[in-house]
Design a protein around this motif. Structure first.
Motif, PDB file in Angstrom:
ATOM      1  N   SER A 192       7.731 -13.447   9.462  1.00 42.82           N
ATOM      2  CA  SER A 192       8.098 -14.809   9.840  1.00 42.82           C
ATOM      3  C   SER A 192       7.074 -15.861   9.417  1.00 42.82           C
ATOM      4  O   SER A 192       7.126 -16.984   9.868  1.00 42.82           O
ATOM      5  CB  SER A 192       8.275 -14.880  11.367  1.00 42.82           C
ATOM      6  OG  SER A 192       7.074 -14.501  12.007  1.00 42.82           O
ATOM      7  N   VAL A 193       6.138 -15.530   8.545  1.00 42.35           N
ATOM      8  CA  VAL A 193       5.112 -16.480   8.140  1.00 42.35           C
ATOM      9  C   VAL A 193       5.730 -17.652   7.400  1.00 42.35           C
ATOM     10  O   VAL A 193       6.408 -17.484   6.406  1.00 42.35           O
ATOM     11  CB  VAL A 193       4.048 -15.783   7.245  1.00 42.35           C
ATOM     12  CG1 VAL A 193       3.135 -16.797   6.605  1.00 42.35           C
ATOM     13  CG2 VAL A 193       3.244 -14.805   8.059  1.00 42.35           C
ATOM     14  N   GLY A 194       5.509 -18.854   7.907  1.00 39.04           N
ATOM     15  CA  GLY A 194       5.931 -20.071   7.241  1.00 39.04           C
ATOM     16  C   GLY A 194       7.402 -20.146   6.915  1.00 39.04           C
ATOM     17  O   GLY A 194       7.790 -20.857   6.006  1.00 39.04           O
ATOM     18  N   GLY A 195       8.227 -19.420   7.626  1.00 35.67           N
ATOM     19  CA  GLY A 195       9.654 -19.457   7.371  1.00 35.67           C
ATOM     20  C   GLY A 195      10.050 -18.751   6.086  1.00 35.67           C
ATOM     21  O   GLY A 195      11.204 -18.765   5.690  1.00 35.67           O
ATOM     22  N   GLU A 196       9.083 -18.150   5.405  1.00 33.49           N
ATOM     23  CA  GLU A 196       9.362 -17.456   4.152  1.00 33.49           C
ATOM     24  C   GLU A 196      10.228 -16.236   4.430  1.00 33.49           C
ATOM     25  O   GLU A 196       9.984 -15.479   5.357  1.00 33.49           O
ATOM     26  CB  GLU A 196       8.028 -17.018   3.527  1.00 33.49           C
ATOM     27  CG  GLU A 196       8.176 -16.344   2.201  1.00 33.49           C
ATOM     28  CD  GLU A 196       6.826 -15.943   1.624  1.00 33.49           C
ATOM     29  OE1 GLU A 196       6.832 -15.039   0.778  1.00 33.49           O
ATOM     30  OE2 GLU A 196       5.805 -16.509   2.009  1.00 33.49           O
ATOM     31  N   SER A 197      11.255 -16.053   3.625  1.00 34.68           N
ATOM     32  CA  SER A 197      12.152 -14.913   3.805  1.00 34.68           C
ATOM     33  C   SER A 197      11.475 -13.638   3.323  1.00 34.68           C
ATOM     34  O   SER A 197      10.950 -13.592   2.220  1.00 34.68           O
ATOM     35  CB  SER A 197      13.438 -15.158   3.021  1.00 34.68           C
ATOM     36  OG  SER A 197      14.278 -14.050   3.102  1.00 34.68           O
ATOM     37  N   ARG A 198      11.470 -12.636   4.154  1.00 38.79           N
ATOM     38  CA  ARG A 198      10.878 -11.341   3.824  1.00 38.79           C
ATOM     39  C   ARG A 198      11.956 -10.264   3.891  1.00 38.79           C
ATOM     40  O   ARG A 198      12.846 -10.333   4.718  1.00 38.79           O
ATOM     41  CB  ARG A 198       9.785 -10.976   4.836  1.00 38.79           C
ATOM     42  CG  ARG A 198       8.633 -11.915   4.856  1.00 38.79           C
ATOM     43  CD  ARG A 198       7.562 -11.383   3.950  1.00 38.79           C
ATOM     44  NE  ARG A 198       6.417 -12.265   4.028  1.00 38.79           N
ATOM     45  CZ  ARG A 198       5.644 -12.513   3.008  1.00 38.79           C
ATOM     46  NH1 ARG A 198       5.885 -11.971   1.858  1.00 38.79           N
ATOM     47  NH2 ARG A 198       4.621 -13.314   3.121  1.00 38.79           N
ATOM     48  N   PRO A 199      11.859  -9.262   3.015  1.00 40.94           N
ATOM     49  CA  PRO A 199      12.765  -8.126   3.158  1.00 40.94           C
ATOM     50  C   PRO A 199      12.572  -7.522   4.535  1.00 40.94           C
ATOM     51  O   PRO A 199      11.449  -7.374   4.999  1.00 40.94           O
ATOM     52  CB  PRO A 199      12.299  -7.158   2.062  1.00 40.94           C
ATOM     53  CG  PRO A 199      11.550  -8.007   1.094  1.00 40.94           C
ATOM     54  CD  PRO A 199      10.938  -9.103   1.902  1.00 40.94           C
ATOM     55  N   ARG A 200      13.637  -7.194   5.196  1.00 41.00           N
ATOM     56  CA  ARG A 200      13.573  -6.711   6.576  1.00 41.00           C
ATOM     57  C   ARG A 200      13.469  -5.196   6.635  1.00 41.00           C
ATOM     58  O   ARG A 200      14.075  -4.497   5.854  1.00 41.00           O
ATOM     59  CB  ARG A 200      14.809  -7.143   7.344  1.00 41.00           C
ATOM     60  CG  ARG A 200      15.080  -8.621   7.346  1.00 41.00           C
ATOM     61  CD  ARG A 200      14.563  -9.379   8.489  1.00 41.00           C
ATOM     62  NE  ARG A 200      14.851  -8.757   9.763  1.00 41.00           N
ATOM     63  CZ  ARG A 200      14.156  -9.030  10.847  1.00 41.00           C
ATOM     64  NH1 ARG A 200      13.188  -9.875  10.801  1.00 41.00           N
ATOM     65  NH2 ARG A 200      14.441  -8.461  11.987  1.00 41.00           N
ATOM     66  N   ILE A 201      12.712  -4.745   7.609  1.00 39.10           N
ATOM     67  CA  ILE A 201      12.711  -3.360   8.042  1.00 39.10           C
ATOM     68  C   ILE A 201      13.091  -3.431   9.509  1.00 39.10           C
ATOM     69  O   ILE A 201      12.417  -4.095  10.291  1.00 39.10           O
ATOM     70  CB  ILE A 201      11.326  -2.699   7.905  1.00 39.10           C
ATOM     71  CG1 ILE A 201      10.786  -2.769   6.484  1.00 39.10           C
ATOM     72  CG2 ILE A 201      11.361  -1.265   8.420  1.00 39.10           C
ATOM     73  CD1 ILE A 201      11.519  -1.921   5.480  1.00 39.10           C
ATOM     74  N   GLU A 202      14.161  -2.803   9.880  1.00 37.91           N
ATOM     75  CA  GLU A 202      14.602  -2.810  11.280  1.00 37.91           C
ATOM     76  C   GLU A 202      14.143  -1.527  11.959  1.00 37.91           C
ATOM     77  O   GLU A 202      13.997  -0.488  11.311  1.00 37.91           O
ATOM     78  CB  GLU A 202      16.126  -2.915  11.363  1.00 37.91           C
ATOM     79  CG  GLU A 202      16.696  -4.190  10.791  1.00 37.91           C
ATOM     80  CD  GLU A 202      16.354  -5.427  11.604  1.00 37.91           C
ATOM     81  OE1 GLU A 202      16.135  -5.314  12.828  1.00 37.91           O
ATOM     82  OE2 GLU A 202      16.295  -6.512  11.016  1.00 37.91           O
ATOM     83  N   VAL A 203      13.944  -1.609  13.253  1.00 40.40           N
ATOM     84  CA  VAL A 203      13.572  -0.442  14.054  1.00 40.40           C
ATOM     85  C   VAL A 203      14.485  -0.423  15.272  1.00 40.40           C
ATOM     86  O   VAL A 203      14.587  -1.426  15.980  1.00 40.40           O
ATOM     87  CB  VAL A 203      12.098  -0.513  14.506  1.00 40.40           C
ATOM     88  CG1 VAL A 203      11.736   0.706  15.343  1.00 40.40           C
ATOM     89  CG2 VAL A 203      11.169  -0.648  13.311  1.00 40.40           C
ATOM     90  N   THR A 204      15.159   0.699  15.480  1.00 38.25           N
ATOM     91  CA  THR A 204      16.037   0.792  16.643  1.00 38.25           C
ATOM     92  C   THR A 204      15.190   0.896  17.909  1.00 38.25           C
ATOM     93  O   THR A 204      14.007   1.252  17.866  1.00 38.25           O
ATOM     94  CB  THR A 204      16.967   2.018  16.568  1.00 38.25           C
ATOM     95  OG1 THR A 204      16.174   3.201  16.650  1.00 38.25           O
ATOM     96  CG2 THR A 204      17.808   1.994  15.302  1.00 38.25           C
ATOM     97  N   GLU A 205      15.816   0.613  19.024  1.00 33.67           N
ATOM     98  CA  GLU A 205      15.120   0.696  20.306  1.00 33.67           C
ATOM     99  C   GLU A 205      14.653   2.123  20.587  1.00 33.67           C
ATOM    100  O   GLU A 205      13.542   2.325  21.098  1.00 33.67           O
ATOM    101  CB  GLU A 205      16.039   0.196  21.428  1.00 33.67           C
ATOM    102  CG  GLU A 205      15.318  -0.008  22.729  1.00 33.67           C
ATOM    103  CD  GLU A 205      16.166  -0.705  23.778  1.00 33.67           C
ATOM    104  OE1 GLU A 205      15.709  -0.733  24.936  1.00 33.67           O
ATOM    105  OE2 GLU A 205      17.258  -1.220  23.464  1.00 33.67           O
ATOM    106  N   ASP A 206      15.467   3.123  20.246  1.00 30.67           N
ATOM    107  CA  ASP A 206      15.079   4.522  20.447  1.00 30.67           C
ATOM    108  C   ASP A 206      13.838   4.875  19.627  1.00 30.67           C
ATOM    109  O   ASP A 206      12.924   5.540  20.119  1.00 30.67           O
ATOM    110  CB  ASP A 206      16.215   5.476  20.074  1.00 30.67           C
ATOM    111  CG  ASP A 206      17.333   5.499  21.093  1.00 30.67           C
ATOM    112  OD1 ASP A 206      17.116   5.038  22.234  1.00 30.67           O
ATOM    113  OD2 ASP A 206      18.428   5.980  20.745  1.00 30.67           O
ATOM    114  N   ALA A 207      13.802   4.453  18.362  1.00 28.02           N
ATOM    115  CA  ALA A 207      12.660   4.750  17.503  1.00 28.02           C
ATOM    116  C   ALA A 207      11.400   4.068  18.029  1.00 28.02           C
ATOM    117  O   ALA A 207      10.326   4.674  18.066  1.00 28.02           O
ATOM    118  CB  ALA A 207      12.950   4.317  16.072  1.00 28.02           C
ATOM    119  N   ALA A 208      11.528   2.815  18.426  1.00 30.44           N
ATOM    120  CA  ALA A 208      10.370   2.086  18.945  1.00 30.44           C
ATOM    121  C   ALA A 208       9.845   2.741  20.214  1.00 30.44           C
ATOM    122  O   ALA A 208       8.634   2.917  20.379  1.00 30.44           O
ATOM    123  CB  ALA A 208      10.734   0.629  19.202  1.00 30.44           C
ATOM    124  N   SER A 209      10.737   3.128  21.103  1.00 35.87           N
ATOM    125  CA  SER A 209      10.345   3.762  22.357  1.00 35.87           C
ATOM    126  C   SER A 209       9.598   5.066  22.105  1.00 35.87           C
ATOM    127  O   SER A 209       8.548   5.329  22.716  1.00 35.87           O
ATOM    128  CB  SER A 209      11.591   4.013  23.207  1.00 35.87           C
ATOM    129  OG  SER A 209      11.267   4.696  24.387  1.00 35.87           O
TER     130      SER A 209
END
Length: 121
Positions: free
Chosen positions: A5-22
């Motif tokens: 989210s730096v400076g509104g610059e668009s970054r490729p996303r990596i998502e993490v599910t709630e199960d994985a984060a937990s």
């Protein structure tokens, strides 16, 4: 170090599910690491019959050129070389008859080896 989210610059996303984060946060705590500073490093390395494989380990802090993602209180560190192979991926934690573990759902994969341990983009 860059973040998604730096400076509104668009970054490729990596998502993490709630199960994985937990699961990852529980393992971080078991290792005695500070969950505010430490995180899960997700990377791609040469290997396997299809050419590339995923790697994961805990790091106490991100490297200067890492992209840092935060999902469900988990910090995920990705180096620039790995990011080009895994942008748009989802890190999940799955349980089943074959056991339990982390799984990367990668939209960039064009083929995988028969055992599912390596891939090609």
């Amino acid at each position: 170090m860059s973040t998604e989210s730096v400076g509104g610059e668009s970054r490729p996303r990596i998502e993490v599910t709630e199960d994985a984060a937990s699961q990852a946060l529980a393992l971080l705590k078991d290792e005695g690491l500070d969950v505010e500073e430490a995180g899960l490093r997700l990377f791609v390395q040469q290997g396997g019959c299809a050419g590339l494989s995923y790697g994961m380990r805990f790091d106490t802090a991100p490297e200067e050129d890492d992209t840092v993602y935060e999902h469900h209180d988990l910090r995920v560190f990705v180096d620039p070389a790995s990011l080009k192979y895994i942008e748009g991926s989802v890190l999940d934690y799955e349980t089943g008859l074959q056991g339990a573990g982390f799984n990367v759902e990668n939209p960039n994969v064009v083929s995988e080896c028969g055992c599912g341990e390596s891939f090609r983009t």
